[in-house]
Design a protein around this motif. Sequence first.
Motif, mmCIF file in Angstrom:
data_model
loop_
_atom_site.group_PDB
_atom_site.id
_atom_site.type_symbol
_atom_site.label_atom_id
_atom_site.label_comp_id
_atom_site.label_asym_id
_atom_site.label_seq_id
_atom_site.Cartn_x
_atom_site.Cartn_y
_atom_site.Cartn_z
ATOM 1 N N VAL A 110 0.856 -1.163 0.002
ATOM 2 C CA VAL A 110 -0.005 0.186 0.346
ATOM 3 C C VAL A 110 0.882 1.123 -0.107
ATOM 4 O O VAL A 110 1.903 1.288 0.574
ATOM 5 C CB VAL A 110 -1.014 0.088 1.136
ATOM 6 C CG1 VAL A 110 -0.150 0.152 2.504
ATOM 7 C CG2 VAL A 110 -1.835 1.242 1.136
ATOM 8 N N PHE A 111 0.488 2.209 -0.776
ATOM 9 C CA PHE A 111 1.183 3.349 -0.961
ATOM 10 C C PHE A 111 0.413 4.570 -0.461
ATOM 11 O O PHE A 111 -0.956 4.615 -0.695
ATOM 12 C CB PHE A 111 1.717 3.699 -2.367
ATOM 13 C CG PHE A 111 2.577 2.800 -2.841
ATOM 14 C CD1 PHE A 111 3.809 2.834 -2.556
ATOM 15 C CD2 PHE A 111 2.252 1.784 -3.801
ATOM 16 C CE1 PHE A 111 4.703 1.826 -3.123
ATOM 17 C CE2 PHE A 111 2.936 0.664 -4.176
ATOM 18 C CZ PHE A 111 4.160 0.976 -4.090
ATOM 19 N N ARG A 112 1.024 5.604 0.359
ATOM 20 C CA ARG A 112 0.148 6.712 0.809
ATOM 21 C C ARG A 112 0.636 7.854 -0.194
ATOM 22 O O ARG A 112 1.436 8.551 -0.220
ATOM 23 C CB ARG A 112 0.698 7.239 2.232
ATOM 24 C CG ARG A 112 -0.130 8.397 2.797
ATOM 25 C CD ARG A 112 0.194 9.027 4.263
ATOM 26 N NE ARG A 112 -0.288 9.992 4.196
ATOM 27 C CZ ARG A 112 0.230 11.114 4.184
ATOM 28 N NH1 ARG A 112 1.306 11.205 3.601
ATOM 29 N NH2 ARG A 112 -0.420 12.492 4.331
ATOM 30 N N LYS A 113 -0.604 7.876 -1.255
ATOM 31 C CA LYS A 113 -0.575 8.844 -2.309
ATOM 32 C C LYS A 113 -1.824 9.222 -2.685
ATOM 33 O O LYS A 113 -2.693 8.673 -2.586
ATOM 34 C CB LYS A 113 0.394 8.186 -3.479
ATOM 35 C CG LYS A 113 1.995 7.901 -3.242
ATOM 36 C CD LYS A 113 2.619 7.458 -4.165
ATOM 37 C CE LYS A 113 4.070 7.298 -3.923
ATOM 38 N NZ LYS A 113 5.001 7.126 -5.129
ATOM 39 N N ASP A 114 -1.779 10.144 -3.577
ATOM 40 C CA ASP A 114 -2.878 10.572 -4.130
ATOM 41 C C ASP A 114 -3.183 9.748 -5.553
ATOM 42 O O ASP A 114 -2.098 9.755 -6.499
ATOM 43 C CB ASP A 114 -2.758 11.996 -4.764
ATOM 44 C CG ASP A 114 -3.915 12.606 -5.439
ATOM 45 O OD1 ASP A 114 -4.760 11.815 -6.043
ATOM 46 O OD2 ASP A 114 -4.038 13.744 -5.419
#
Length: 179
Positions: A110-114
């Motif tokens: 999982v990536f914390r991105k827009d």
Amino acid sequence: MLIDNLVALVPIGCLVLLIAVVGIISILWTDLKGAPYVATPHQTVRRMLELAEVGSQDVVYDLGSGDGRVLWIAAQEFGARAVGIEIDPFRYAWTKLFIHLKRLHQQVVVFRKDFFQVDLSSATVITAYLLRDTNLKMMEKLASELPAGARVVSRKYQFPDWDLVREDPVEELYVYRME
């Protein structure tokens, strides 16, 4: 004795208040970025993945992955690799923890991105439970980045002008295949 009890309650009250404030900010933040957090029931997630015919050869991207349930169901029950894109730091951290506890780090990331800023070209399946306006904004990005044959599954809101491949009107699920 009453004062001791009050002192003991103050930290708990502050913690509850802090959690409430973080929760409200989190909901407002994700709403402004394209979709508020609304948990999809597990049986609906399974139906989404079934309709998209997800298998072990697939890479499933969940746009706005929330608590990660699409990711771990895709990995555990369908054998797929899964990638979550989540902008909310609280839900991102929760998903990272859950991936670790379920020992899915080989299959799930999982990536914390827009999600508007993420390259989606390695996805074979996209799952999305976004707002109508967000779907409209995503159409060009999906059409230009996804490979031919990739499937897009949307919950509740359709992608206008795209040809439906499958749908489940009861669950409000819509599947499209990229050409």
